[in-house]
Scaffold this active site. Structure first.
Site, short mmCIF file in Angstrom:
data_model
loop_
_atom_site.label_atom_id
_atom_site.label_comp_id
_atom_site.label_asym_id
_atom_site.label_seq_id
_atom_site.Cartn_x
_atom_site.Cartn_y
_atom_site.Cartn_z
N GLY A 131 -14.73 -83.86 43.89
CA GLY A 131 -14.90 -85.17 44.51
C GLY A 131 -16.07 -85.27 45.48
O GLY A 131 -16.62 -86.34 45.69
N GLU A 174 -15.80 -83.54 52.25
CA GLU A 174 -14.66 -83.91 51.39
C GLU A 174 -14.78 -85.39 51.04
O GLU A 174 -15.27 -86.19 51.83
CB GLU A 174 -13.37 -83.59 52.17
CG GLU A 174 -12.07 -84.10 51.59
CD GLU A 174 -11.60 -83.43 50.32
OE1 GLU A 174 -12.43 -83.24 49.41
OE2 GLU A 174 -10.40 -83.13 50.22
N ASP A 175 -14.32 -85.74 49.84
CA ASP A 175 -14.40 -87.14 49.42
C ASP A 175 -13.43 -88.02 50.19
O ASP A 175 -13.78 -89.09 50.67
CB ASP A 175 -14.20 -87.28 47.90
CG ASP A 175 -12.91 -86.67 47.38
OD1 ASP A 175 -12.18 -86.01 48.16
OD2 ASP A 175 -12.60 -86.86 46.18
N ASP A 191 -6.17 -87.80 52.18
CA ASP A 191 -4.97 -88.58 51.83
C ASP A 191 -3.81 -88.03 52.68
O ASP A 191 -3.60 -88.50 53.80
CB ASP A 191 -4.74 -88.47 50.32
CG ASP A 191 -3.61 -89.35 49.85
OD1 ASP A 191 -3.19 -90.24 50.61
OD2 ASP A 191 -3.14 -89.16 48.72
N LYS A 245 -8.39 -92.01 54.47
CA LYS A 245 -7.27 -92.86 54.05
C LYS A 245 -6.13 -92.54 55.01
O LYS A 245 -5.47 -91.52 54.85
CB LYS A 245 -6.91 -92.44 52.62
CG LYS A 245 -6.09 -93.36 51.81
CD LYS A 245 -5.98 -92.73 50.41
CE LYS A 245 -5.36 -93.64 49.42
NZ LYS A 245 -5.32 -93.05 48.07
N PHE A 300 -5.45 -97.00 44.42
CA PHE A 300 -6.26 -95.81 44.18
C PHE A 300 -7.73 -96.24 44.08
O PHE A 300 -8.03 -97.29 43.51
CB PHE A 300 -5.80 -95.21 42.86
CG PHE A 300 -6.09 -93.75 42.71
CD1 PHE A 300 -5.44 -92.80 43.48
CD2 PHE A 300 -7.01 -93.31 41.76
CE1 PHE A 300 -5.70 -91.45 43.33
CE2 PHE A 300 -7.28 -91.96 41.59
CZ PHE A 300 -6.62 -91.03 42.37
N ILE A 301 -8.63 -95.44 44.63
CA ILE A 301 -10.03 -95.84 44.57
C ILE A 301 -10.83 -94.96 43.59
O ILE A 301 -10.52 -93.78 43.41
CB ILE A 301 -10.70 -95.90 45.96
CG1 ILE A 301 -10.65 -94.56 46.69
CG2 ILE A 301 -10.05 -96.98 46.81
CD1 ILE A 301 -11.35 -94.60 48.04
N ASP A 358 -12.67 -90.12 41.05
CA ASP A 358 -12.31 -90.23 39.64
C ASP A 358 -10.90 -90.75 39.43
O ASP A 358 -10.07 -90.73 40.33
CB ASP A 358 -12.37 -88.85 38.98
CG ASP A 358 -11.18 -87.97 39.35
OD1 ASP A 358 -10.89 -87.86 40.57
OD2 ASP A 358 -10.53 -87.41 38.46
N ARG A 372 -16.49 -91.29 38.01
CA ARG A 372 -17.25 -90.73 39.13
C ARG A 372 -18.67 -91.28 39.18
O ARG A 372 -19.32 -91.28 40.21
CB ARG A 372 -17.35 -89.19 39.01
CG ARG A 372 -16.03 -88.47 39.17
CD ARG A 372 -16.27 -86.97 39.36
NE ARG A 372 -15.12 -86.16 39.01
CZ ARG A 372 -14.11 -85.88 39.84
NH1 ARG A 372 -14.11 -86.35 41.05
NH2 ARG A 372 -13.11 -85.13 39.44
P1 5GP Z 1 -4.90 -84.63 50.22
O1 5GP Z 1 -4.82 -83.15 50.10
O2 5GP Z 1 -5.56 -85.11 51.47
O3 5GP Z 1 -3.54 -85.28 49.99
O4 5GP Z 1 -5.69 -85.10 48.95
C1 5GP Z 1 -7.04 -85.24 48.90
C2 5GP Z 1 -7.46 -85.33 47.45
O5 5GP Z 1 -6.65 -86.32 46.74
C3 5GP Z 1 -8.86 -85.85 47.37
O6 5GP Z 1 -9.78 -84.80 47.40
C4 5GP Z 1 -8.86 -86.62 46.06
O7 5GP Z 1 -9.19 -85.75 45.01
C5 5GP Z 1 -7.44 -87.09 45.87
N1 5GP Z 1 -7.25 -88.51 46.22
C6 5GP Z 1 -6.46 -89.03 47.19
N2 5GP Z 1 -6.51 -90.38 47.21
C7 5GP Z 1 -7.37 -90.74 46.23
C8 5GP Z 1 -7.87 -92.01 45.74
O8 5GP Z 1 -7.54 -93.12 46.21
N3 5GP Z 1 -8.75 -91.96 44.71
C9 5GP Z 1 -9.15 -90.78 44.14
N4 5GP Z 1 -10.00 -90.84 43.12
N5 5GP Z 1 -8.71 -89.56 44.56
C10 5GP Z 1 -7.84 -89.56 45.60
#
Ligand code: 5GP
Length: 181
Positions: free
Chosen positions: A38, A93-94, A97, A125, A152-153, A159, A165
């Protein structure tokens, strides 16, 4: 798909972040650690705008078992090649969440002896951040955008099922955008 962050806003935010990072790390030897896949688009745009003399990049791929809540639920699919010990690290990091991926990554980099660890996150987020991870992750120092909504974005590196992407801006997914492999 519904437009969320237009190209002009994205580029303006990344330029501002790059200026701030270039100021903060002036005279230092910075290692950018991107979390694949990401991070790719955000990190490339950020990297070419850093005016630092000494900046290196490296990548990690972290994967979690479905509802992983602790470190042992994560594994490295690809670890870093570069030295981490005594270095200033900026994780790229992208999106945050729940914060799980970052909490695990930070713990790992601390174990490797990083001198400092900061976060550059394209989208923060803030709706799902789990309390356990919130304290481990802290407040990211460099944030592109905040996002409080639920869809979801996709696009600009984000992606769905590996696709989208390549879109030049960020969109919220809609029903008709769900595609299979
Ligand atoms: P976390 O470990 O913070 O729960 O998850 C982070 C990862 O979840 C991100 O690196 C991404 O790959 C994925 N992710 C969470 N929300 C979204 C979203 O809205 N869109 C996309 N494409 N990926 C997301």
């Amino acid at each position: 798909m519904k437009p969320l962050f237009p190209q002009s806003d994205i580029h303006a935010r990344i330029t501002a972040l790059a200026q701030q990072i270039s100021q903060d790390y002036k005279g230092k030897d910075l290692l950018l650690v991107g979390l694949l896949k990401g991070c790719t688009v955000f990190m490339s745009h950020l990297l070419v705008q850093l005016t630092l003399e000494k900046v290196e990049i490296d990548f990690m791929t972290v994967s979690s078992y479905k509802h992983g809540t602790k470190s042992s639920d994560f594994k490295f699919v690809q670890d870093l090649d570069s030295r981490v010990k005594d270095r200033d690290i900026l994780i790229v990091e992208d999106i945050i969440d729940t914060g799980k991926t970052l909490a695990f990554t930070i713990e790992h980099l601390k174990t490797l002896g990083a001198k400092s660890i900061e976060l550059a996150v394209f989208v923060n987020k803030t709706t799902n951040l789990a309390p356990d991870f919130a304290s481990a992750v802290g407040q990211p120092k460099y944030v592109g955008f905040k996002y409080h909504d639920t869809p979801f974005i996709i696009g600009f590196g984000f992606d769905y099922n590996g696709y989208y992407r390549n879109l030049p801006e960020v969109y919220q997914m809609e029903e008709q955008d769900f595609i299979d492999k």
